[in-house]
Design an enzyme around this catalytic site. Structure first.
Site, PDB file in Angstrom:
ATOM      1  N   PHE A   8      12.686  -1.056   8.311  1.00 54.92           N
ATOM      2  CA  PHE A   8      12.159  -0.578   7.040  1.00 54.92           C
ATOM      3  C   PHE A   8      12.373  -1.640   5.970  1.00 54.92           C
ATOM      4  CE2 PHE A   8      11.751   1.811   3.143  1.00 54.92           C
ATOM      5  CZ  PHE A   8      10.586   2.531   3.413  1.00 54.92           C
ATOM      6  N   ARG A  40      10.099  -2.102  -5.735  1.00 52.01           N
ATOM      7  CA  ARG A  40       8.769  -2.738  -5.706  1.00 52.01           C
ATOM      8  C   ARG A  40       8.790  -4.087  -6.413  1.00 52.01           C
ATOM      9  NH1 ARG A  40       5.108   1.139  -3.902  1.00 52.01           N
ATOM     10  NH2 ARG A  40       5.423   3.274  -4.624  1.00 52.01           N
ATOM     11  N   ASP A  56       1.637   0.379   9.488  1.00 58.83           N
ATOM     12  CA  ASP A  56       2.749   0.907  10.270  1.00 58.83           C
ATOM     13  C   ASP A  56       2.145   1.695  11.442  1.00 58.83           C
ATOM     14  OD1 ASP A  56       5.524   1.485  10.638  1.00 58.83           O
ATOM     15  OD2 ASP A  56       5.308   3.356   9.554  1.00 58.83           O
ATOM     16  N   GLU A  68      -3.912  -3.583   1.870  1.00 58.80           N
ATOM     17  CA  GLU A  68      -2.720  -2.725   2.011  1.00 58.80           C
ATOM     18  C   GLU A  68      -1.452  -3.572   1.975  1.00 58.80           C
ATOM     19  OE1 GLU A  68      -1.079  -0.163   1.957  1.00 58.80           O
ATOM     20  OE2 GLU A  68      -1.741   1.439   3.274  1.00 58.80           O
ATOM     21  N   ASP A  69      -0.330  -2.919   1.721  1.00 59.52           N
ATOM     22  CA  ASP A  69       0.940  -3.630   1.770  1.00 59.52           C
ATOM     23  C   ASP A  69       1.417  -3.789   3.214  1.00 59.52           C
ATOM     24  OD1 ASP A  69       1.419  -0.877   2.070  1.00 59.52           O
ATOM     25  OD2 ASP A  69       3.044  -0.790   0.597  1.00 59.52           O
TER      26      ASP A  69
END
Ligand code: IMP
Ligand code: MG
Length: 191
Positions: free
Chosen positions: A156, A169, A107, A103-104
């Protein structure tokens, strides 16, 4: 809000290209050691993990295979609602396989805890979680992240695969988006 160009839209660079590089090399070595003698399947969670996935896999010296999954979590662009839906499923069976889900960012943890549950139910022999970024302060479910390159504060971030409304991205580093881009959204959510 008008975009002035990617780099100018950021408040600051959080993790440089060089730092990402070093962490990815280190993690690749670690996973190569941990999975010696195995033939693991690496699952990329589209689209955010793409850059990390391709860089990490080139640092791993194992007879691995790859697969891809796309997930949608309902909610606004900066907050997850907790409802997860599979948009594109894996092409191959994971029965009896040692799976690493890449995953990036973790959260709330809802996306990965859902995927881990699903892959376990399908009979994967083991499922471990790999992430570039971890925001532990935001966790809403208990979740063991097995490999994380960086822990970051509750801000964020965009770049190196991570998006805001599908943009940024392609930034080669991770940065904090200037809050002016989503202040309207935050205000709209305040009761
Ligand atoms: P979780 O289910 O709340 O752990 O959400 C993980 C997903 O939310 C990630 O795959 C990202 O797509 C998105 N996300 C969470 N935090 C950020 C961020 O800071 N920047 C960009 N996307 C984020
Ligand atoms: Mg996203």
């Amino acid at each position: 809000m008008d975009r002035q160009g990617m780099h100018q839209d950021l408040e600051k660079v959080l993790i440089s290209q060089e730092e990402i590089n070093q962490a990815v090399v280190r993690m690749g070595r670690q996973i190569t050691r941990d999975y010696a003698g195995k033939r693991p399947v690496f699952v990329c969670i589209l689209k955010g993990a793409v850059m990390f996935f391709t860089d990490l896999l080139r640092q791993i010296d194992l007879p691995l295979t790859t697969d891809f999954m796309a997930i949608s979590s309902y909610g606004s662009s900066t907050k997850t609602s907790g409802v997860v839906r599979i948009l594109k499923d894996l092409d191959h069976d994971v029965l009896g396989k040692d799976v690493l889900v890449v995953e990036d960012i973790v959260d709330s943890g809802l996306t990965l805890s859902y995927i881990k549950k699903v892959l376990g139910e399908r009979g994967a022999r083991s499922v471990r979680l790999v992430t570039l970024l971890d925001k532990p302060q935001r966790r809403r479910v208990e979740l063991k992240v097995d490999y994380a390159c960086f822990e970051i504060p509750n801000e964020f971030v965009v770049g190196y695969g991570l998006d805001y409304q599908e943009e940024y991205r392609n930034l080669p580093y991770v940065g904090v988006l200037h809050p002016r881009f989503y202040e309207d959204e935050e205000a709209a959510e305040t009761p």
